[in-house]
Write an enzyme that holds these catalytic residues in place. Sequence first.
Site, short mmCIF file in Angstrom:
data_model
loop_
_atom_site.label_atom_id
_atom_site.label_comp_id
_atom_site.label_asym_id
_atom_site.label_seq_id
_atom_site.Cartn_x
_atom_site.Cartn_y
_atom_site.Cartn_z
CB CYS B 87 -21.48 -29.09 -3.47
SG CYS B 87 -23.10 -29.89 -3.43
CG HIS B 195 -20.94 -28.46 1.29
ND1 HIS B 195 -21.04 -27.38 0.45
CD2 HIS B 195 -21.87 -29.34 0.87
CE1 HIS B 195 -21.99 -27.59 -0.44
NE2 HIS B 195 -22.52 -28.78 -0.22
CD GLU B 197 -18.60 -24.99 1.68
OE1 GLU B 197 -17.71 -25.85 1.54
OE2 GLU B 197 -19.73 -25.07 1.16
#
Lengths: 77, 223
Positions: B87, B195, B197
């Site tokens: 990002c 994302h 994560e």
Amino acid sequence: MKVRIHVSLKPGVLDPQGRAVHHALDGLGFKGVEDVRIGRLVEMEVADDTSDEALDEMCQKLLANMVIENYRIEKVG
Amino acid sequence: MKTAVVTFPGSNCDRDMWVALRDVSGKEPVKVWHGDADLPDGLDFIALPGGFSYGDYLRSGAMAANSPIMRSVKAAADRGVPVLGVCNGFQVLTEAQLLPGALMRNAAQHFICRTVPLRVENADSLFTSAYSKGETIHIPVAHHDGNYFAADDVLDRLEGEGRVAFRYEENSNGSRRDIAGILNQRGNVLGMMPHPERAIEADHGGSDGRRLFEGVIASLVEA
């Protein structure tokens, strides 16, 4: 010395903000607007002996993203 | 195994990244601050997290790309250390010219925050080895400036060299050729808008992102 850096999107790069503003102008009833492109104006106060090369370098390293933007340097005096 | 997460003022996914790396690698990543001039010695992996570094002043990622720590990140990338930018981290990598192209305002002007299907285009990179080519995975996106732009010749080269890692199956931000993530020429730098994560626990909205970290860690252990 006062310097204005005009940063604009390169021709051919789609400008979503410009398109939205264009749409809004149409919505307000303004006629004859054919295109809207949005850029950025950076005004700087620099030492009088600042070279053109240094100004170019500032633009290319930070003030403009050369992938998508052009810049124009205007010395205001 | 020594990993690091770089935090810039305005990063907000640094802790999620830290937890993902800790959980998968079994070791706590080093936390690095943007103003540090040097990275710790002997790093095996560097992550640039998402967020709004420097308030997105000037252009997303532009200020962070010129912060002191990025000189060290560039040097590490040049040595072959794997670098992942997610990002805002992707935006920083393009602004730092570690990856080609630029991330512009989403075509529809809206901030997009939802889980999206991605197609894995390259499953041979050190970041994507735990996926299968052509597989669909689901990873959250949350961005305003995710509209990937590069000139046609650059896009042709990226595709020709297998450097498109992920594509959106539904293009919601206007990215050219549906590109969601790209690799550098050497294959040790990956930038992606989604994302991973945020998708490491099945109980928290899916675990498709976990395999990215598992793949990286496994390839680092082998090396």
